[in-house]
Design a protein around this motif. Structure first.
Motif, PDB file in Angstrom:
ATOM      1  N   GLU A  29       0.791  -1.139  -0.094  1.00  0.00           N
ATOM      2  CA  GLU A  29       0.065  -0.092  -0.113  1.00  0.00           C
ATOM      3  C   GLU A  29       0.729   1.376  -0.102  1.00  0.00           C
ATOM      4  OE1 GLU A  29      -4.044   1.119   2.277  1.00  0.00           O
ATOM      5  OE2 GLU A  29      -2.424   0.738   3.612  1.00  0.00           O
ATOM      6  N   ALA A  30       1.909   1.369   0.691  1.00  0.00           N
ATOM      7  CA  ALA A  30       2.821   2.497   1.019  1.00  0.00           C
ATOM      8  C   ALA A  30       3.390   2.633  -0.425  1.00  0.00           C
ATOM      9  CB  ALA A  30       3.762   2.353   2.030  1.00  0.00           C
ATOM     10  N   ALA A  31       3.820   1.662  -1.105  1.00  0.00           N
ATOM     11  CA  ALA A  31       4.646   1.525  -2.134  1.00  0.00           C
ATOM     12  C   ALA A  31       3.633   2.066  -3.517  1.00  0.00           C
ATOM     13  CB  ALA A  31       5.253   0.349  -2.636  1.00  0.00           C
ATOM     14  N   GLN A  32       2.421   1.616  -3.178  1.00  0.00           N
ATOM     15  CA  GLN A  32       1.437   1.953  -4.625  1.00  0.00           C
ATOM     16  C   GLN A  32       0.998   3.517  -4.253  1.00  0.00           C
ATOM     17  OE1 GLN A  32      -1.465  -1.112  -3.976  1.00  0.00           O
ATOM     18  NE2 GLN A  32      -0.424  -2.408  -5.765  1.00  0.00           N
ATOM     19  N   LEU A  33       0.745   4.025  -2.963  1.00  0.00           N
ATOM     20  CA  LEU A  33       0.178   5.346  -2.791  1.00  0.00           C
ATOM     21  C   LEU A  33       1.154   6.411  -2.700  1.00  0.00           C
ATOM     22  CD1 LEU A  33      -2.420   4.564   0.125  1.00  0.00           C
ATOM     23  CD2 LEU A  33      -2.867   4.996  -2.508  1.00  0.00           C
ATOM     24  N   PHE A  34       2.435   5.972  -2.624  1.00  0.00           N
ATOM     25  CA  PHE A  34       3.599   7.084  -2.378  1.00  0.00           C
ATOM     26  C   PHE A  34       4.665   6.656  -3.303  1.00  0.00           C
ATOM     27  CE2 PHE A  34       0.954   6.896   1.791  1.00  0.00           C
ATOM     28  CZ  PHE A  34       0.830   8.021   1.931  1.00  0.00           C
ATOM     29  N   HIS A  35       4.601   7.434  -4.166  1.00  0.00           N
ATOM     30  CA  HIS A  35       5.691   7.115  -5.487  1.00  0.00           C
ATOM     31  C   HIS A  35       7.125   7.519  -5.023  1.00  0.00           C
ATOM     32  CE1 HIS A  35       2.460   5.674  -7.652  1.00  0.00           C
ATOM     33  NE2 HIS A  35       1.827   6.722  -7.599  1.00  0.00           N
ATOM     34  N   ASP A  36       7.252   8.120  -3.839  1.00  0.00           N
ATOM     35  CA  ASP A  36       8.709   8.294  -3.539  1.00  0.00           C
ATOM     36  C   ASP A  36       9.231   7.617  -2.339  1.00  0.00           C
ATOM     37  OD1 ASP A  36       7.041   9.501  -1.646  1.00  0.00           O
ATOM     38  OD2 ASP A  36       8.172  11.159  -1.102  1.00  0.00           O
ATOM     39  N   VAL A  37       8.474   6.659  -1.909  1.00  0.00           N
ATOM     40  CA  VAL A  37       8.539   5.778  -0.861  1.00  0.00           C
ATOM     41  C   VAL A  37       9.198   4.436  -1.114  1.00  0.00           C
ATOM     42  CG1 VAL A  37       7.381   4.362   1.039  1.00  0.00           C
ATOM     43  CG2 VAL A  37       6.979   6.980   0.733  1.00  0.00           C
ATOM     44  N   VAL A  38      10.240   3.907  -0.247  1.00  0.00           N
ATOM     45  CA  VAL A  38      10.614   2.561  -0.338  1.00  0.00           C
ATOM     46  C   VAL A  38      10.443   2.268   1.081  1.00  0.00           C
ATOM     47  CG1 VAL A  38      12.669   1.117  -0.367  1.00  0.00           C
ATOM     48  CG2 VAL A  38      12.515   3.338  -1.681  1.00  0.00           C
ATOM     49  N   PRO A  39       9.264   1.153   1.152  1.00  0.00           N
ATOM     50  CA  PRO A  39       8.921   0.685   2.601  1.00  0.00           C
ATOM     51  C   PRO A  39      10.001  -0.225   2.945  1.00  0.00           C
ATOM     52  CG  PRO A  39       7.398  -0.208   0.867  1.00  0.00           C
ATOM     53  CD  PRO A  39       8.478   0.531   0.279  1.00  0.00           C
ATOM     54  N   ILE A  40      10.237  -0.427   4.234  1.00  0.00           N
ATOM     55  CA  ILE A  40      10.961  -1.340   5.068  1.00  0.00           C
ATOM     56  C   ILE A  40      10.627  -2.083   5.947  1.00  0.00           C
ATOM     57  CG2 ILE A  40      13.412  -1.486   6.175  1.00  0.00           C
ATOM     58  CD1 ILE A  40      13.944  -0.263   3.236  1.00  0.00           C
ATOM     59  N   ALA A  41      10.363  -3.060   6.053  1.00  0.00           N
ATOM     60  CA  ALA A  41       9.546  -4.017   7.060  1.00  0.00           C
ATOM     61  C   ALA A  41      10.559  -5.218   7.407  1.00  0.00           C
ATOM     62  CB  ALA A  41       8.316  -4.136   6.573  1.00  0.00           C
ATOM     63  N   PRO A  42      11.359  -5.245   8.426  1.00  0.00           N
ATOM     64  CA  PRO A  42      12.352  -6.166   8.543  1.00  0.00           C
ATOM     65  C   PRO A  42      11.732  -7.615   8.956  1.00  0.00           C
ATOM     66  CG  PRO A  42      13.014  -4.156   9.451  1.00  0.00           C
ATOM     67  CD  PRO A  42      11.598  -3.834   9.111  1.00  0.00           C
ATOM     68  N   HIS A  43      10.481  -7.603   9.431  1.00  0.00           N
ATOM     69  CA  HIS A  43       9.917  -8.872   9.969  1.00  0.00           C
ATOM     70  C   HIS A  43       9.418  -9.623   8.586  1.00  0.00           C
ATOM     71  CE1 HIS A  43       7.143  -5.683  10.474  1.00  0.00           C
ATOM     72  NE2 HIS A  43       5.853  -6.408  10.440  1.00  0.00           N
ATOM     73  N   VAL A  44       9.113  -8.789   7.534  1.00  0.00           N
ATOM     74  CA  VAL A  44       9.014  -9.461   6.126  1.00  0.00           C
ATOM     75  C   VAL A  44       9.946 -10.100   5.781  1.00  0.00           C
ATOM     76  CG1 VAL A  44       8.041  -9.171   3.996  1.00  0.00           C
ATOM     77  CG2 VAL A  44       6.948  -7.922   5.679  1.00  0.00           C
ATOM     78  N   TYR A  45      11.079  -9.314   5.952  1.00  0.00           N
ATOM     79  CA  TYR A  45      12.539 -10.068   5.232  1.00  0.00           C
ATOM     80  C   TYR A  45      12.953 -10.994   6.277  1.00  0.00           C
ATOM     81  CZ  TYR A  45      17.572  -9.759   4.191  1.00  0.00           C
ATOM     82  OH  TYR A  45      18.779  -9.837   3.529  1.00  0.00           O
ATOM     83  N   CYS A  46      13.486 -10.380   7.574  1.00  0.00           N
ATOM     84  CA  CYS A  46      14.272 -11.503   8.420  1.00  0.00           C
ATOM     85  C   CYS A  46      13.888 -12.718   8.836  1.00  0.00           C
ATOM     86  CB  CYS A  46      14.495 -10.912   9.603  1.00  0.00           C
ATOM     87  SG  CYS A  46      15.633  -9.170   9.408  1.00  0.00           S
ATOM     88  N   ARG A  58      15.614 -14.098  17.363  1.00  0.00           N
ATOM     89  CA  ARG A  58      14.722 -12.676  17.697  1.00  0.00           C
ATOM     90  C   ARG A  58      15.762 -11.748  17.624  1.00  0.00           C
ATOM     91  NH1 ARG A  58       9.994 -10.839  17.856  1.00  0.00           N
ATOM     92  NH2 ARG A  58       9.519  -9.006  19.423  1.00  0.00           N
ATOM     93  N   ALA A  59      16.617 -11.582  18.618  1.00  0.00           N
ATOM     94  CA  ALA A  59      17.599 -10.840  19.162  1.00  0.00           C
ATOM     95  C   ALA A  59      18.058 -10.342  17.845  1.00  0.00           C
ATOM     96  CB  ALA A  59      18.357 -11.174  20.035  1.00  0.00           C
ATOM     97  N   ALA A  60      18.691 -10.969  17.107  1.00  0.00           N
ATOM     98  CA  ALA A  60      19.487 -10.912  15.946  1.00  0.00           C
ATOM     99  C   ALA A  60      18.456 -10.171  14.774  1.00  0.00           C
ATOM    100  CB  ALA A  60      19.994 -12.191  15.356  1.00  0.00           C
ATOM    101  N   GLY A  61      17.371 -10.406  14.855  1.00  0.00           N
ATOM    102  CA  GLY A  61      16.383 -10.096  13.944  1.00  0.00           C
ATOM    103  C   GLY A  61      16.167  -8.490  14.302  1.00  0.00           C
ATOM    104  N   MET A  62      15.906  -8.282  15.509  1.00  0.00           N
ATOM    105  CA  MET A  62      15.510  -7.027  16.319  1.00  0.00           C
ATOM    106  C   MET A  62      16.736  -5.934  15.832  1.00  0.00           C
ATOM    107  SD  MET A  62      12.406  -6.809  17.476  1.00  0.00           S
ATOM    108  CE  MET A  62      12.605  -5.051  18.401  1.00  0.00           C
ATOM    109  N   ASP A  63      18.231  -6.606  16.234  1.00  0.00           N
ATOM    110  CA  ASP A  63      19.144  -5.610  16.067  1.00  0.00           C
ATOM    111  C   ASP A  63      19.300  -5.296  14.346  1.00  0.00           C
ATOM    112  OD1 ASP A  63      19.871  -5.793  18.522  1.00  0.00           O
ATOM    113  OD2 ASP A  63      21.313  -7.428  18.272  1.00  0.00           O
ATOM    114  N   MET A  64      19.045  -6.186  13.519  1.00  0.00           N
ATOM    115  CA  MET A  64      18.964  -5.966  11.986  1.00  0.00           C
ATOM    116  C   MET A  64      17.809  -4.953  11.875  1.00  0.00           C
ATOM    117  SD  MET A  64      19.576  -9.539  10.360  1.00  0.00           S
ATOM    118  CE  MET A  64      20.739 -10.789  11.150  1.00  0.00           C
ATOM    119  N   GLY A  65      16.680  -4.836  12.487  1.00  0.00           N
ATOM    120  CA  GLY A  65      15.647  -4.086  12.125  1.00  0.00           C
ATOM    121  C   GLY A  65      16.123  -2.520  12.557  1.00  0.00           C
ATOM    122  N   ILE A  66      16.758  -2.476  13.829  1.00  0.00           N
ATOM    123  CA  ILE A  66      17.208  -1.272  14.178  1.00  0.00           C
ATOM    124  C   ILE A  66      18.247  -0.753  13.474  1.00  0.00           C
ATOM    125  CG2 ILE A  66      18.375  -0.042  16.111  1.00  0.00           C
ATOM    126  CD1 ILE A  66      15.644  -0.875  16.848  1.00  0.00           C
TER     127      ILE A  66
END
Length: 173
Positions: A29-46, A58-66
């Motif tokens: 939704e962010a990518a479709q509605l805002f054409h200048d946005v790169v959405p970053i969601a670590p819990h989708v990726y990590c 989980r701690a490693a994932g949280m650190d990567m997210g930060i």
């Protein structure tokens, strides 16, 4: 061109499959509605290579997210009224490091509206320089450097992306 890196802050724990699917939708939704946005969601990726049910992973994932959050200009919070513990940590980090914290509900409420006037002023930096002395009296002059507000904001983003590194601004002729 997509130039705004936006951190998508939403729950992961609980019904993980459902929460990850929601986060994917928020990114879409962010990518479709805002054409200048790169959405970053670590819990989708990590969660593709880490097991969130294992404390060390989980701690490693949280650190990567930060680490990813530190490169973003804004954090959009989905569930501002009831954030999870992980979300609270991300919001706290953003607040402490000058990253704009926005309630996603408010972001979408103003979709399609003209952005508010956000013209920035310039930063004036006065640099003293010793020129010499006459009859034992030091003569000091100063040089004033004007940096546009937009350049200051861009500089802040670059410094956030490259912590511990020097960034050089070159004036345009």
């Amino acid at each position: 061109m997509r130039t705004r890196f936006i951190y998508i802050c939403s729950p992961c724990r609980g019904d993980m499959e459902k929460n990850i699917t929601k986060a994917q939708g928020y990114c879409r939704e962010a990518a479709q509605l805002f054409h200048d946005v790169v959405p970053i969601a670590p819990h989708v990726y990590c969660t593709q290579f880490l097991d969130d049910t294992q404390p060390e992973e989980r701690a490693a994932g949280m650190d990567m997210g930060i680490a990813l959050l530190s490169m973003c200009s804004e954090i959009w919070v989905y569930g501002m009224e009831n954030p999870s513990e992980g979300m609270k940590r991300e919001i706290e980090y953003a607040t402490e490091h000058g990253i704009l914290v926005r309630d996603a509900v408010e972001v979408y409420r103003h979709t399609g509206e003209e952005p508010p006037d956000t013209e920035l002023g310039d930063a004036l930096i006065v640099l003293p320089s010793h020129v010499g002395s006459t009859n034992g009296i030091a003569a000091v002059e100063s040089t004033t450097v004007r940096i546009s507000g937009e350049a200051v904001v861009e500089l802040a983003h670059e410094l956030r992306k490259h912590p511990g590194h020097d960034i050089t601004l070159e004036a345009e002729a």
